[in-house]
Design a protein around this motif. Structure first.
Motif, PDB file in Angstrom:
ATOM      1  N   ARG A 298      43.059  47.778  39.376  1.00 55.24           N
ATOM      2  CA  ARG A 298      43.865  47.342  40.556  1.00 55.24           C
ATOM      3  C   ARG A 298      42.841  47.191  41.673  1.00 55.24           C
ATOM      4  O   ARG A 298      43.279  46.098  42.505  1.00 55.24           O
ATOM      5  N   TRP A 299      41.782  47.901  41.978  1.00 48.55           N
ATOM      6  CA  TRP A 299      41.155  47.280  43.074  1.00 48.55           C
ATOM      7  C   TRP A 299      40.547  45.930  42.928  1.00 48.55           C
ATOM      8  O   TRP A 299      40.517  45.120  43.743  1.00 48.55           O
ATOM      9  N   ALA A 300      40.077  45.674  41.712  1.00 51.47           N
ATOM     10  CA  ALA A 300      39.589  44.165  41.417  1.00 51.47           C
ATOM     11  C   ALA A 300      40.779  43.117  41.424  1.00 51.47           C
ATOM     12  O   ALA A 300      40.270  41.974  42.087  1.00 51.47           O
ATOM     13  N   LEU A 301      41.868  43.607  41.037  1.00 50.60           N
ATOM     14  CA  LEU A 301      43.057  42.501  41.343  1.00 50.60           C
ATOM     15  C   LEU A 301      43.110  42.305  42.633  1.00 50.60           C
ATOM     16  O   LEU A 301      43.676  41.138  43.235  1.00 50.60           O
ATOM     17  N   GLY A 302      43.228  43.568  43.502  1.00 52.31           N
ATOM     18  CA  GLY A 302      43.326  43.291  45.161  1.00 52.31           C
ATOM     19  C   GLY A 302      42.293  42.401  45.801  1.00 52.31           C
ATOM     20  O   GLY A 302      42.589  41.730  46.821  1.00 52.31           O
ATOM     21  N   ARG A 303      41.063  42.526  44.965  1.00 55.77           N
ATOM     22  CA  ARG A 303      40.146  41.312  45.465  1.00 55.77           C
ATOM     23  C   ARG A 303      40.424  40.043  45.156  1.00 55.77           C
ATOM     24  O   ARG A 303      39.852  38.939  45.700  1.00 55.77           O
ATOM     25  N   ARG A 304      40.845  39.949  43.767  1.00 60.58           N
ATOM     26  CA  ARG A 304      40.923  38.494  43.253  1.00 60.58           C
ATOM     27  C   ARG A 304      42.037  38.561  42.250  1.00 60.58           C
ATOM     28  O   ARG A 304      41.960  38.957  41.111  1.00 60.58           O
TER      29      ARG A 304
ATOM     30  N   MET B 201      35.829  46.764  27.695  1.00 61.03           N
ATOM     31  CA  MET B 201      34.622  45.970  28.559  1.00 61.03           C
ATOM     32  C   MET B 201      35.086  45.379  29.662  1.00 61.03           C
ATOM     33  O   MET B 201      34.330  45.496  30.863  1.00 61.03           O
ATOM     34  N   VAL B 202      36.308  44.777  29.721  1.00 60.00           N
ATOM     35  CA  VAL B 202      37.140  44.310  31.272  1.00 60.00           C
ATOM     36  C   VAL B 202      37.003  45.547  32.230  1.00 60.00           C
ATOM     37  O   VAL B 202      36.708  45.452  33.225  1.00 60.00           O
ATOM     38  N   LEU B 203      37.571  46.698  31.611  1.00 65.15           N
ATOM     39  CA  LEU B 203      37.834  47.953  32.727  1.00 65.15           C
ATOM     40  C   LEU B 203      36.534  48.313  33.109  1.00 65.15           C
ATOM     41  O   LEU B 203      36.370  48.830  34.282  1.00 65.15           O
ATOM     42  N   THR B 204      35.521  48.522  32.290  1.00 64.91           N
ATOM     43  CA  THR B 204      34.213  48.948  32.609  1.00 64.91           C
ATOM     44  C   THR B 204      33.606  47.863  33.431  1.00 64.91           C
ATOM     45  O   THR B 204      32.882  48.500  34.667  1.00 64.91           O
ATOM     46  N   ALA B 205      33.654  46.620  33.449  1.00 64.10           N
ATOM     47  CA  ALA B 205      33.120  45.663  34.447  1.00 64.10           C
ATOM     48  C   ALA B 205      33.832  45.844  35.587  1.00 64.10           C
ATOM     49  O   ALA B 205      33.242  45.758  36.686  1.00 64.10           O
ATOM     50  N   CYS B 206      35.053  46.182  35.711  1.00 63.51           N
ATOM     51  CA  CYS B 206      35.882  46.384  36.891  1.00 63.51           C
ATOM     52  C   CYS B 206      35.115  47.539  37.597  1.00 63.51           C
ATOM     53  O   CYS B 206      35.032  47.733  39.000  1.00 63.51           O
TER      54      CYS B 206
ATOM     55  N   GLU C 188      39.652  35.979  25.921  1.00 62.88           N
ATOM     56  CA  GLU C 188      38.043  35.736  25.798  1.00 62.88           C
ATOM     57  C   GLU C 188      37.585  35.017  26.899  1.00 62.88           C
ATOM     58  O   GLU C 188      36.463  35.210  27.490  1.00 62.88           O
ATOM     59  N   HIS C 189      38.216  33.670  27.089  1.00 64.08           N
ATOM     60  CA  HIS C 189      37.638  32.764  28.278  1.00 64.08           C
ATOM     61  C   HIS C 189      37.946  33.777  29.658  1.00 64.08           C
ATOM     62  O   HIS C 189      37.074  33.643  30.499  1.00 64.08           O
ATOM     63  N   ALA C 190      39.183  34.495  29.679  1.00 70.31           N
ATOM     64  CA  ALA C 190      39.375  35.195  30.693  1.00 70.31           C
ATOM     65  C   ALA C 190      38.427  36.242  31.075  1.00 70.31           C
ATOM     66  O   ALA C 190      37.706  36.537  32.183  1.00 70.31           O
ATOM     67  N   ILE C 191      37.781  37.004  29.988  1.00 68.20           N
ATOM     68  CA  ILE C 191      36.902  37.932  30.110  1.00 68.20           C
ATOM     69  C   ILE C 191      35.529  37.326  30.530  1.00 68.20           C
ATOM     70  O   ILE C 191      35.011  37.882  31.415  1.00 68.20           O
ATOM     71  N   ALA C 192      35.052  36.094  30.143  1.00 73.09           N
ATOM     72  CA  ALA C 192      33.879  35.407  30.460  1.00 73.09           C
ATOM     73  C   ALA C 192      34.038  35.194  31.898  1.00 73.09           C
ATOM     74  O   ALA C 192      33.078  35.181  32.627  1.00 73.09           O
ATOM     75  N   GLU C 193      35.170  34.632  32.253  1.00 69.75           N
ATOM     76  CA  GLU C 193      35.267  34.435  34.037  1.00 69.75           C
ATOM     77  C   GLU C 193      34.969  35.770  34.513  1.00 69.75           C
ATOM     78  O   GLU C 193      34.512  35.569  35.439  1.00 69.75           O
TER      79      GLU C 193
ATOM     80  N   ARG D 193      43.912  36.432  40.714  1.00 66.05           N
ATOM     81  CA  ARG D 193      43.948  35.746  39.729  1.00 66.05           C
ATOM     82  C   ARG D 193      43.157  35.980  38.389  1.00 66.05           C
ATOM     83  O   ARG D 193      43.105  35.284  37.258  1.00 66.05           O
ATOM     84  N   LEU D 194      42.679  37.279  38.198  1.00 64.79           N
ATOM     85  CA  LEU D 194      41.722  37.630  36.936  1.00 64.79           C
ATOM     86  C   LEU D 194      42.615  37.908  35.886  1.00 64.79           C
ATOM     87  O   LEU D 194      43.054  39.073  35.687  1.00 64.79           O
ATOM     88  N   THR D 195      42.827  37.230  34.944  1.00 69.48           N
ATOM     89  CA  THR D 195      43.982  37.193  33.806  1.00 69.48           C
ATOM     90  C   THR D 195      43.360  38.349  32.984  1.00 69.48           C
ATOM     91  O   THR D 195      44.234  39.045  32.537  1.00 69.48           O
ATOM     92  N   ALA D 196      42.099  38.363  32.874  1.00 67.50           N
ATOM     93  CA  ALA D 196      41.510  39.507  31.899  1.00 67.50           C
ATOM     94  C   ALA D 196      41.900  40.913  32.183  1.00 67.50           C
ATOM     95  O   ALA D 196      42.219  41.928  31.470  1.00 67.50           O
TER      96      ALA D 196
END
Length: 71
Positions: A25-31, A1-6, A54-59, A33-36
């Motif tokens: 990796r693109w998402a991490l480049g933009r933000r 789910m996390v990778l699909t959201a990215c 799961e809290h990091a996924i929700a974020e 601090r995304l632990t998930a």
């Protein structure tokens, strides 16, 4: 789910498809601090037993929904 959201987020911004790992990796480049996203990459590429918080996924999902919302 996390990778699909990215991937969804990446496509919404860049209008281009890419792999799960590239989108993460693109998402991490933009933000960075995304632990998930970090945990999901670890789980996907190195250790399937890695737990994604799961809290990091929700974020992440909240952020992607806001970033891809129309208008």
């Amino acid at each position: 789910m996390v990778l699909t959201a990215c991937r969804i987020w990446h496509f919404a911004v860049e209008n281009a498809h890419c792999s799960k790992a590239q989108a993460a990796r693109w998402a991490l480049g933009r933000r960075h601090r995304l632990t998930a996203v970090r945990q999901a990459i670890e789980q996907y590429e190195r250790d399937p037993a890695t737990v994604v918080d799961e809290h990091a996924i929700a974020e992440l999902l909240d952020h992607v929904l806001a970033a891809t919302a129309p208008g």
